[in-house]
Design an enzyme around this catalytic site. Structure first.
Site, PDB file in Angstrom:
ATOM      1  N   ARG A 119     -19.069   0.068 -11.614  1.00 22.41           N
ATOM      2  CA  ARG A 119     -17.734  -0.313 -11.108  1.00 22.41           C
ATOM      3  C   ARG A 119     -16.962   0.857 -10.491  1.00 22.41           C
ATOM      4  NH1 ARG A 119     -18.430  -3.308 -15.825  1.00 22.41           N
ATOM      5  NH2 ARG A 119     -18.579  -5.554 -15.438  1.00 22.41           N
ATOM      6  N   LYS A 141     -14.000   3.775   4.386  1.00 21.79           N
ATOM      7  CA  LYS A 141     -14.681   2.517   4.693  1.00 21.79           C
ATOM      8  C   LYS A 141     -16.187   2.709   4.534  1.00 21.79           C
ATOM      9  CE  LYS A 141     -13.323   0.035   8.289  1.00 21.79           C
ATOM     10  NZ  LYS A 141     -12.795  -0.332   9.627  1.00 21.79           N
ATOM     11  N   GLU A 183     -16.704   8.532  19.721  1.00 25.74           N
ATOM     12  CA  GLU A 183     -15.610   8.351  18.774  1.00 25.74           C
ATOM     13  C   GLU A 183     -14.493   9.365  19.019  1.00 25.74           C
ATOM     14  OE1 GLU A 183     -15.162   5.913  16.786  1.00 25.74           O
ATOM     15  OE2 GLU A 183     -17.126   5.047  16.319  1.00 25.74           O
ATOM     16  N   LYS A 225      -7.176  10.370  12.530  1.00 24.40           N
ATOM     17  CA  LYS A 225      -7.633   9.363  11.579  1.00 24.40           C
ATOM     18  C   LYS A 225      -6.926   9.522  10.243  1.00 24.40           C
ATOM     19  CE  LYS A 225     -11.472   6.704   9.942  1.00 24.40           C
ATOM     20  NZ  LYS A 225     -12.887   6.354  10.084  1.00 24.40           N
ATOM     21  N   GLU A 235      -6.501  -1.295   6.212  1.00 30.39           N
ATOM     22  CA  GLU A 235      -6.593  -1.919   7.533  1.00 30.39           C
ATOM     23  C   GLU A 235      -5.843  -3.253   7.603  1.00 30.39           C
ATOM     24  OE1 GLU A 235     -10.098  -3.200  10.574  1.00 30.39           O
ATOM     25  OE2 GLU A 235     -10.354  -1.256   9.628  1.00 30.39           O
ATOM     26  N   ARG A 239      -4.374   0.601  11.246  1.00 32.08           N
ATOM     27  CA  ARG A 239      -5.723   1.159  11.170  1.00 32.08           C
ATOM     28  C   ARG A 239      -6.706   0.409  12.062  1.00 32.08           C
ATOM     29  NH1 ARG A 239      -9.162   3.283   5.869  1.00 32.08           N
ATOM     30  NH2 ARG A 239     -11.030   3.805   7.053  1.00 32.08           N
ATOM     31  N   ASN A 243     -10.553   0.583  15.877  1.00 31.51           N
ATOM     32  CA  ASN A 243     -11.678  -0.234  16.317  1.00 31.51           C
ATOM     33  C   ASN A 243     -11.711  -0.432  17.832  1.00 31.51           C
ATOM     34  OD1 ASN A 243     -12.939  -0.951  13.721  1.00 31.51           O
ATOM     35  ND2 ASN A 243     -10.993  -1.961  13.319  1.00 31.51           N
ATOM     36  N   HIS A 246     -14.923  -1.432  19.456  1.00 34.30           N
ATOM     37  CA  HIS A 246     -15.887  -1.774  18.414  1.00 34.30           C
ATOM     38  C   HIS A 246     -16.252  -3.262  18.385  1.00 34.30           C
ATOM     39  CE1 HIS A 246     -15.135   2.283  17.160  1.00 34.30           C
ATOM     40  NE2 HIS A 246     -15.907   2.175  16.104  1.00 34.30           N
ATOM     41  N   HIS A 250     -19.997  -3.777  18.543  1.00 33.89           N
ATOM     42  CA  HIS A 250     -20.760  -4.371  17.439  1.00 33.89           C
ATOM     43  C   HIS A 250     -21.599  -5.547  17.929  1.00 33.89           C
ATOM     44  CE1 HIS A 250     -17.915  -2.688  14.092  1.00 33.89           C
ATOM     45  NE2 HIS A 250     -18.736  -1.785  14.572  1.00 33.89           N
ATOM     46  N   HIS A 263     -24.704   3.673  17.412  1.00 37.79           N
ATOM     47  CA  HIS A 263     -23.367   3.101  17.278  1.00 37.79           C
ATOM     48  C   HIS A 263     -22.421   3.630  18.358  1.00 37.79           C
ATOM     49  CE1 HIS A 263     -19.714   1.571  15.475  1.00 37.79           C
ATOM     50  NE2 HIS A 263     -19.239   2.793  15.341  1.00 37.79           N
TER      51      HIS A 263
END
Length: 360
Positions: A119, A141, A183, A225, A235, A239, A243, A246, A250, A263
């Site tokens: 956990r 993330k 990026e 960032k 997010e 935030r 993206n 993205h 993606h 990527h």
């Protein structure tokens, strides 16, 4: 060495950026238990794992390693389980630390594993690619891919500390360096026109691996960032600006198959699509669009993708995490250096922007 902090109250953590960073000195304050699981891959481990294992052992740590295959195609639940197996077989407990030594895939998988194991256990990022140094190692993330969508399974898991050593970029393939520059360019386009001008003035030096220029690019990117993450960790708003490119990117990655395009390559073309749609909406000029394309090309990145059937492209976009109440939201450019998150766009114009940036 330069130091930034991600300001998250009592979870505040530093990002160390420099050349020949000393892991023994810099990591010691953030290793709370004796057990450390070093997670790396078959490319990075032969280059750098021994250096970090020795430093950890000098700190009287019990070190075990988990070496993953290298590639985005292995960022899945099957290979995530290798980390859990290694932790359990080593008899590690909840006082252990998971240390990610590698690029974005290693960082995402090790981070997700650390969030789940018993956990939640401590997590440290040592990113070895430009893309992971400026993006995936910062902000917490973590996750893995699913055949129906990228990064669909994951958790927010902030690291204790991030070590970004420019020396490790010396062994980075040219294609991977360019992927990281995508990026870097993203931060300039979404929120810093002065940074865009700086990149235009220094792109040749960045591509040529000037260590001082790379350190400055990493610092400025991480500063952007860190500020955004401090304002919106989970997010819920700002935030999502990170993206930019993205949602389109993606879709390209998912259709082509994870790992076929890097990527950063997919994000580069995705940013062109976003800029193209912004121009069609009348938000930016044709000159702004061409300026966007030019800086991406100078970073040796693609500005168009292989032909993808529009229906399939749109289907992958529909699985994007920014879909809210069945409605797709995109990050677009109101002007260069000012991005917005919006659902108010003409779908037909979006389709035109997608088709216009595919190669025949």
């Amino acid at each position: 060495m330069q130091t930034l902090h991600v300001e998250l109250g009592d979870r505040r953590y530093p990002i160390f950026i420099g050349n020949h960073l000393d892991p023994k000195r810099l990591l010691e304050p953030y290793l709370h238990g004796r057990q450390v699981m070093l997670v790396s891959n078959t490319t990075v481990a032969p280059l750098y794992a021994e250096h970090y294992v020795k430093a950890l052992e000098q700190l009287d740590k019990q070190v075990a390693t988990c070496i993953l295959p290298d590639g985005e195609q292995y960022k899945d639940i099957e290979h995530l389980n290798l980390i859990f197996n290694a932790l359990l077989e080593a008899g590690f407990n909840r006082d252990c630390t998971v240390l990610a030594l590698g690029g974005g895939v290693v960082g995402d998988m090790a981070g997700f594993a650390s969030a789940c194991f018993q956990r939640g256990v401590n997590f440290i990022q040592v990113p070895t690619t430009l893309l992971s140094q400026v993006d995936s190692s910062v902000g917490g993330k973590t996750g893995i891919n699913h055949p129906l969508g990228k990064n669909m399974l994951g958790a927010f898991q902030q690291p204790q500390v991030v070590l970004a050593d420019m020396v490790q970029l010396d062994t980075l393939p040219d294609r991977e360096l360019s992927a990281g520059l995508a990026e870097v360019i993203k931060y300039a386009l979404l929120g810093d026109l002065d940074f865009l001008t700086w990149l235009e003035e220094n792109m040749d030096g960045l591509v040529a691996r000037d260590a001082n220029l790379l350190a400055e690019a990493v610092y400025r990117s991480c500063a952007h960032k860190a500020r955004i993450v401090a304002n919106d960790e989970k997010e819920q708003g700002e935030r999502a600006l990170l993206n930019l490119g993205h949602t389109f990117g993606h879709a390209i990655e998912s259709y082509l198959g994870y790992g076929v395009w890097l990527h950063g390559e997919a994000v580069a073309t995705g940013m062109v699509m976003a800029a193209d749609l912004s121009e069609r909406l009348g938000w930016i000029s044709r000159g702004d669009l061409e300026r966007t394309k030019k800086i991406i090309q100078r970073a040796r990145l693609p500005i168009s993708c292989p032909k993808i059937p529009l229906e399939e492209f749109l289907a992958y976009m529909a699985h994007d995490k920014k879909v809210l109440n069945g409605q797709l939201r995109l990050v677009l450019l109101k002007q260069l250096g000012q991005a917005v998150i919006t659902k108010d766009f003409d779908v037909e114009l979006m389709k035109q922007a997608i088709l216009a940036n595919q190669s025949a």
